[in-house]
Design a protein around this motif. Structure first.
Motif, short mmCIF file in Angstrom:
data_model
loop_
_atom_site.label_atom_id
_atom_site.label_comp_id
_atom_site.label_asym_id
_atom_site.label_seq_id
_atom_site.Cartn_x
_atom_site.Cartn_y
_atom_site.Cartn_z
N GLU A 1 0.82 -1.21 0.00
CA GLU A 1 0.00 0.00 0.00
C GLU A 1 0.86 1.26 0.00
OE1 GLU A 1 -2.68 -0.15 3.23
OE2 GLU A 1 -3.76 -1.94 2.51
N GLU A 2 2.00 1.21 0.66
CA GLU A 2 2.86 2.40 0.69
C GLU A 2 3.37 2.75 -0.71
OE1 GLU A 2 5.96 1.74 3.44
OE2 GLU A 2 4.65 1.63 5.20
N SER A 3 3.67 1.74 -1.51
CA SER A 3 4.15 2.00 -2.87
C SER A 3 3.06 2.65 -3.72
CB SER A 3 4.62 0.70 -3.52
OG SER A 3 5.67 0.12 -2.78
N ILE A 4 1.82 2.22 -3.53
CA ILE A 4 0.72 2.82 -4.30
C ILE A 4 0.47 4.26 -3.84
CG2 ILE A 4 -1.71 2.59 -4.88
CD1 ILE A 4 0.06 0.48 -6.14
N LYS A 5 0.58 4.51 -2.54
CA LYS A 5 0.34 5.86 -2.04
C LYS A 5 1.43 6.83 -2.49
CE LYS A 5 -2.18 4.42 2.12
NZ LYS A 5 -2.18 4.40 3.61
N ASN A 6 2.65 6.35 -2.55
CA ASN A 6 3.78 7.22 -2.92
C ASN A 6 4.13 7.12 -4.40
OD1 ASN A 6 3.99 7.85 -0.19
ND2 ASN A 6 5.43 6.17 0.20
N ILE A 7 3.15 6.79 -5.22
CA ILE A 7 3.44 6.60 -6.64
C ILE A 7 3.79 7.92 -7.33
CG2 ILE A 7 1.06 6.83 -7.43
CD1 ILE A 7 1.64 4.54 -9.38
N SER A 8 3.25 9.03 -6.83
CA SER A 8 3.58 10.33 -7.44
C SER A 8 5.06 10.64 -7.26
CB SER A 8 2.72 11.42 -6.82
OG SER A 8 1.35 11.17 -7.03
N LYS B 1 0.42 14.78 -10.84
CA LYS B 1 -0.68 14.85 -9.87
C LYS B 1 -1.99 14.38 -10.46
CE LYS B 1 -2.86 18.00 -6.58
NZ LYS B 1 -2.89 19.38 -6.04
N PRO C 1 -3.40 8.79 -10.19
CA PRO C 1 -4.45 7.79 -9.90
C PRO C 1 -4.68 6.81 -11.05
CG PRO C 1 -5.15 9.97 -9.21
CD PRO C 1 -3.91 10.16 -10.01
N ALA D 1 -1.77 4.43 -11.23
CA ALA D 1 -1.83 3.46 -10.13
C ALA D 1 -2.82 2.34 -10.43
CB ALA D 1 -2.22 4.17 -8.83
N GLN E 1 -1.82 -1.59 -10.86
CA GLN E 1 -2.46 -2.65 -10.08
C GLN E 1 -3.03 -3.73 -10.99
OE1 GLN E 1 -5.26 -0.50 -7.65
NE2 GLN E 1 -3.84 -0.32 -5.93
#
Length: 381
Positions: free
Chosen positions: A83-90, A291, A295, A298, A302
């Motif tokens: 989940e951290e990788s998806i949140k910090n994808i930007s 930005k 999404p 991401a 996934q």
């Protein structure tokens, strides 16, 4: 069996050489059981939700092997990106962007780097879990095989199988050195099979992470037209047959149809793969767009992760099943032919040989003394 494996892996005993270290197996197993609250929850999930055959009974041999194949396929499909990788994808996209060797990078290049960053390590840990499960089960079949060999001395099996099985089992039970040599050679053969399994799956993982576009391309779907094979109705057979077309015309039509099918397939295969959104395809990477595009990227990553996990699950099942045949038909024979004593075993054997020689010399001395006594008694008569 799964509980025993989890206990062994937690102690660092699940490794198999340099390609699969014990601490890596421990972390991979802990990650696989983490979302279920432990190995007990994972076992309950396999038993109640997935309903793997034989999940609630003790098995060995072929039944345990089939259960293992089903379990590793499920474990591979359950892999998820952190989940951290998806949140910090930007932030990861900005770090992966910039100018490369061939000029400004495009979003396809950035997506490949993000795929490698997000998917490689989680799936590699799950592959280590799969390889460790296969190696652990195969290594623990030694006792089952030895028990099966012990049943061949009597009953119908004595006439079906070779009597050497019983003799070899007796030698292994009577000599700890021989037993250690045979078991060690078998473990080496299992490690070789596990290493090959790991290499095959790692190759697929690396190729898909480096170039996910190829993985997501539409696949060729053959279309079988069976209408020409259907028998005509009797009413049509009674009517006058239509005049046959010339052979040259039929050949020209078939060639044109084949060319058309090839062109359609080429357009389909070279078209959009469904990876990135259309507005990001063939576009130079700009940090200002991160930005708004993060999404969408991401979601596509996934999707690519799930597709890759499914591919690896299928290949893990197939390669693991093939590894058993490789073990039985090749690796075991090569390992048994290469059995040799190590330095410690040679020292033990030499010490034992020296001890037996001393005993033999003492027995010979006593025998010579007895013979002299007999000779003296016969002379005294």
């Amino acid at each position: 069996e799964l509980l025993d494996f989890a206990s062994s892996a937690a102690k660092g005993h699940g490794g198999a050489g340099d390609f699969l270290l014990g601490q890596d197996v421990a972390s991979a197993a802990a990650e696989a059981f983490e979302c279920f609250g432990g190995v007990e929850g994972y076992s309950a999930y396999l038993r109640n939700e997935v309903q793997i055959p034989g999940a609630d009974v003790a098995l060995n041999g072929g039944a345990a092997w089939r259960r293992l194949l089903a379990e590793i396929e499920v474990a591979m499909r359950l892999a998820r990106p952190p989940e951290e990788s998806i949140k910090n994808i930007s932030l990861a996209a900005i770090c992966a962007g910039g100018t490369g060797v061939h000029g400004h990078q495009r979003w396809e290049d950035v997506a490949s780097k993000l795929m490698l960053t997000i998917a490689f390590e989680p799936l590699m840990r799950r592959l280590r879990y799969v390889a460790a499960r296969v190696i652990w089960l195969l290594r623990h079949q030694k006792l089952a095989v030895a028990q099966w060999m012990s049943f061949l001395a009597e009953g119908p099996g004595a006439r079906i199988y070779s009597p050497l099985f019983t003799q070899h089992l007796a030698v292994m039970r009577s000599s700890p050195v021989v037993r250690d040599l045979v078991f060690s050679a078998y473990d080496d053969a299992v490690s070789a099979v596990g290493e090959q399994l790991m290499k095959n799956l790692t190759g697929t993982l690396t190729a898909a992470c480096v170039n996910p576009e190829i993985m997501l391309r539409p696949r060729t779907e053959p279309e079988l037209d069976l209408s020409s094979l259907i028998k005509k109705p009797e009413a049509q057979e009674l009517t006058a047959p239509e005049p046959a077309e010339p052979a040259a015309k039929r050949g020209a039509l078939s060639r044109s149809e084949a060319k058309g099918r090839v062109l359609v397939e080429m357009r389909r295969r070279s078209g959009p793969s469904g990876g990135l959104p259309p507005k990001l395809q063939d576009r130079v990477f700009d940090p200002k767009d991160v930005k708004s595009a993060a999404p969408l990227v991401a979601l596509k990553l996934q999707r690519a992760f799930n597709v890759l996990a499914g591919i690896l699950a299928t290949q893990a099942y197939a390669f693991a099943d093939a590894s058993l045949a490789t073990l039985c038909r090749r690796q075991v024979d090569e390992a048994m032919n290469g059995i040799d004593f190590n330095a410690e075993q040679r020292r033990v054997l030499e010490d034992r040989h020296t001890e037996l020689q001393e005993v033999a010399s003492q027995v010979e001395g006593r025998l010579a003394a007895v013979q002299r006594c007999l000779t003296a008694l016969r002379a005294a008569r």
